[in-house]
Design a protein around this motif. Structure first.
Motif, PDB file in Angstrom:
ATOM      1  N   PRO A 125      21.760  11.270   9.369  1.00 15.14           N
ATOM      2  CA  PRO A 125      22.794  12.189   9.871  1.00 15.14           C
ATOM      3  C   PRO A 125      22.870  13.519   9.123  1.00 15.14           C
ATOM      4  CG  PRO A 125      23.687   9.977   9.628  1.00 15.14           C
ATOM      5  CD  PRO A 125      22.324   9.970   9.000  1.00 15.14           C
ATOM      6  N   PHE A 126      22.157  13.645   8.011  1.00 11.85           N
ATOM      7  CA  PHE A 126      22.223  14.846   7.180  1.00 11.85           C
ATOM      8  C   PHE A 126      20.962  15.694   7.307  1.00 11.85           C
ATOM      9  CE2 PHE A 126      24.042  11.007   5.462  1.00 11.85           C
ATOM     10  CZ  PHE A 126      25.386  11.305   5.611  1.00 11.85           C
ATOM     11  N   GLY A 127      20.053  15.263   8.187  1.00 11.23           N
ATOM     12  CA  GLY A 127      18.818  15.998   8.416  1.00 11.23           C
ATOM     13  C   GLY A 127      17.667  15.581   7.530  1.00 11.23           C
ATOM     14  N   ASN A 128      17.843  14.540   6.715  1.00  9.99           N
ATOM     15  CA  ASN A 128      16.746  14.054   5.874  1.00  9.99           C
ATOM     16  C   ASN A 128      15.755  13.279   6.748  1.00  9.99           C
ATOM     17  OD1 ASN A 128      17.770  14.923   3.250  1.00  9.99           O
ATOM     18  ND2 ASN A 128      19.355  13.379   3.554  1.00  9.99           N
ATOM     19  N   PRO A 129      14.506  13.752   6.854  1.00  9.07           N
ATOM     20  CA  PRO A 129      13.537  13.106   7.750  1.00  9.07           C
ATOM     21  C   PRO A 129      12.924  11.851   7.141  1.00  9.07           C
ATOM     22  CG  PRO A 129      12.615  15.123   6.824  1.00  9.07           C
ATOM     23  CD  PRO A 129      14.011  14.997   6.296  1.00  9.07           C
ATOM     24  N   ILE A 130      12.744  10.858   8.007  1.00 11.04           N
ATOM     25  CA  ILE A 130      12.225   9.557   7.606  1.00 11.04           C
ATOM     26  C   ILE A 130      11.092   9.176   8.560  1.00 11.04           C
ATOM     27  CG2 ILE A 130      12.782   7.112   7.289  1.00 11.04           C
ATOM     28  CD1 ILE A 130      15.765   8.038   7.006  1.00 11.04           C
ATOM     29  N   GLU A 131       9.978   8.733   8.008  1.00 11.48           N
ATOM     30  CA  GLU A 131       8.886   8.182   8.812  1.00 11.48           C
ATOM     31  C   GLU A 131       8.777   6.703   8.496  1.00 11.48           C
ATOM     32  OE1 GLU A 131       4.133   8.693   9.803  1.00 11.48           O
ATOM     33  OE2 GLU A 131       4.878   9.470   7.889  1.00 11.48           O
ATOM     34  N   VAL A 132       8.635   5.885   9.528  1.00 10.46           N
ATOM     35  CA  VAL A 132       8.402   4.460   9.333  1.00 10.46           C
ATOM     36  C   VAL A 132       7.099   4.117  10.045  1.00 10.46           C
ATOM     37  CG1 VAL A 132       9.285   2.126   9.624  1.00 10.46           C
ATOM     38  CG2 VAL A 132      10.889   4.015   9.242  1.00 10.46           C
ATOM     39  N   LYS A 133       6.162   3.558   9.273  1.00 11.75           N
ATOM     40  CA  LYS A 133       4.864   3.157   9.807  1.00 11.75           C
ATOM     41  C   LYS A 133       4.800   1.648   9.914  1.00 11.75           C
ATOM     42  CE  LYS A 133       2.282   6.980   7.755  1.00 11.75           C
ATOM     43  NZ  LYS A 133       1.092   7.323   6.949  1.00 11.75           N
ATOM     44  N   GLY A 134       4.089   1.165  10.904  1.00 10.57           N
ATOM     45  CA  GLY A 134       3.865  -0.258  11.079  1.00 10.57           C
ATOM     46  C   GLY A 134       2.383  -0.553  11.153  1.00 10.57           C
ATOM     47  N   PHE A 135       1.947  -1.586  10.445  1.00  9.37           N
ATOM     48  CA  PHE A 135       0.548  -1.990  10.434  1.00  9.37           C
ATOM     49  C   PHE A 135       0.446  -3.462  10.794  1.00  9.37           C
ATOM     50  CE2 PHE A 135       0.461   1.767   7.815  1.00  9.37           C
ATOM     51  CZ  PHE A 135      -0.757   2.365   8.119  1.00  9.37           C
ATOM     52  N   ALA A 136      -0.661  -3.829  11.441  1.00  8.71           N
ATOM     53  CA  ALA A 136      -0.895  -5.220  11.811  1.00  8.71           C
ATOM     54  C   ALA A 136      -1.175  -6.088  10.596  1.00  8.71           C
ATOM     55  CB  ALA A 136      -2.057  -5.311  12.802  1.00  8.71           C
ATOM     56  N   SER A 137      -1.750  -5.492   9.546  1.00  7.34           N
ATOM     57  CA  SER A 137      -2.056  -6.241   8.332  1.00  7.34           C
ATOM     58  C   SER A 137      -1.997  -5.301   7.137  1.00  7.34           C
ATOM     59  CB  SER A 137      -3.452  -6.866   8.411  1.00  7.34           C
ATOM     60  OG  SER A 137      -4.438  -5.854   8.335  1.00  7.34           O
ATOM     61  N   THR A 138      -1.866  -5.878   5.964  1.00 12.73           N
ATOM     62  CA  THR A 138      -1.831  -5.055   4.768  1.00 12.73           C
ATOM     63  C   THR A 138      -3.181  -4.399   4.508  1.00 12.73           C
ATOM     64  OG1 THR A 138      -2.283  -6.983   3.383  1.00 12.73           O
ATOM     65  CG2 THR A 138       0.024  -6.372   3.686  1.00 12.73           C
ATOM     66  N   GLU A 139      -4.261  -5.035   4.945  1.00 14.70           N
ATOM     67  CA  GLU A 139      -5.596  -4.466   4.739  1.00 14.70           C
ATOM     68  C   GLU A 139      -5.769  -3.138   5.472  1.00 14.70           C
ATOM     69  OE1 GLU A 139      -5.111  -7.702   5.808  1.00 14.70           O
ATOM     70  OE2 GLU A 139      -5.417  -8.563   3.804  1.00 14.70           O
ATOM     71  N   ALA A 140      -5.048  -2.924   6.553  1.00 16.96           N
ATOM     72  CA  ALA A 140      -5.203  -1.709   7.360  1.00 16.96           C
ATOM     73  C   ALA A 140      -4.497  -0.490   6.753  1.00 16.96           C
ATOM     74  CB  ALA A 140      -4.675  -1.958   8.776  1.00 16.96           C
ATOM     75  N   ILE A 141      -3.608  -0.706   5.810  1.00 15.52           N
ATOM     76  CA  ILE A 141      -2.793   0.383   5.287  1.00 15.52           C
ATOM     77  C   ILE A 141      -3.645   1.499   4.687  1.00 15.52           C
ATOM     78  CG2 ILE A 141      -1.043   1.032   3.571  1.00 15.52           C
ATOM     79  CD1 ILE A 141       0.156  -1.808   4.000  1.00 15.52           C
ATOM     80  N   PHE A 142      -4.640   1.145   3.914  1.00 16.26           N
ATOM     81  CA  PHE A 142      -5.467   2.153   3.247  1.00 16.26           C
ATOM     82  C   PHE A 142      -6.870   2.234   3.839  1.00 16.26           C
ATOM     83  CE2 PHE A 142      -2.242   0.958   0.075  1.00 16.26           C
ATOM     84  CZ  PHE A 142      -1.651   2.197  -0.088  1.00 16.26           C
ATOM     85  N   ALA A 143      -7.048   1.714   5.048  1.00 17.86           N
ATOM     86  CA  ALA A 143      -8.367   1.741   5.680  1.00 17.86           C
ATOM     87  C   ALA A 143      -8.829   3.169   5.908  1.00 17.86           C
ATOM     88  CB  ALA A 143      -8.338   0.979   6.997  1.00 17.86           C
ATOM     89  N   ALA A 144     -10.090   3.417   5.636  1.00 14.26           N
ATOM     90  CA  ALA A 144     -10.650   4.764   5.805  1.00 14.26           C
ATOM     91  C   ALA A 144     -11.504   4.839   7.060  1.00 14.26           C
ATOM     92  CB  ALA A 144     -11.482   5.131   4.588  1.00 14.26           C
TER      93      ALA A 144
END
Length: 144
Positions: A125-144
């Protein structure tokens, strides 16, 4: 740890400004479901999905839409979190049902590629931007 939770190497802490602690409690505690921790008359802590945020009374940081996400420009700077896809979908549904005005509505990016992820951007409500990401597995988080 179960397969439904992300491993935690360490806890992250972020302190930032809001202009109304009661409204912050409704948003972070009520809508996002974060548990309130310590507080005074000028700040309040929350368990932000196993990380600590401290909301202090003051002028929120200035942002500009300069972060390119595909064809979209998103607010910079921003903060956020990574969830496994079932938790991400639950949160996306809750925010959509609540009528949150998304900067970038829930959607998939890099579909079928390394690092496939679901993402959504919204502001508190104060304009602070938030991104929420979802991944199928933890291995995909840092996949290149």
């Amino acid at each position: 740890m179960t397969s439904a939770t992300l491993p935690s190497r360490s806890l992250f802490h972020l302190a930032f400004h809001v202009t109304d602690l009661d409204e912050a409690r409704r948003f972070y505690g009520g809508l996002l479901g974060c548990t309130e921790g310590r507080s005074t008359d000028t700040w309040v802590d929350f368990d932000f999905f196993s990380h600590q945020i401290s909301l202090h009374l003051g002028e929120p940081f200035k942002t500009t839409r300069t972060g390119r996400v595909g064809e979209h420009l998103v607010p910079m700077p921003h903060f956020g979190l990574v969830l496994l896809l079932p938790e991400w979908r639950t949160l996306a549904d809750r925010l959509t049902t609540a009528g949150v005005d998304f900067v970038l509505p829930p959607q998939v990016r890099f579909e079928g590629q390394a690092g496939e992820q679901w993402t959504m951007f919204f502001c508190d409500p104060f304009g602070n931007p938030i991104e929420v990401k979802g991944f199928a597995s933890t291995e995909a988080i840092f996949a290149a």
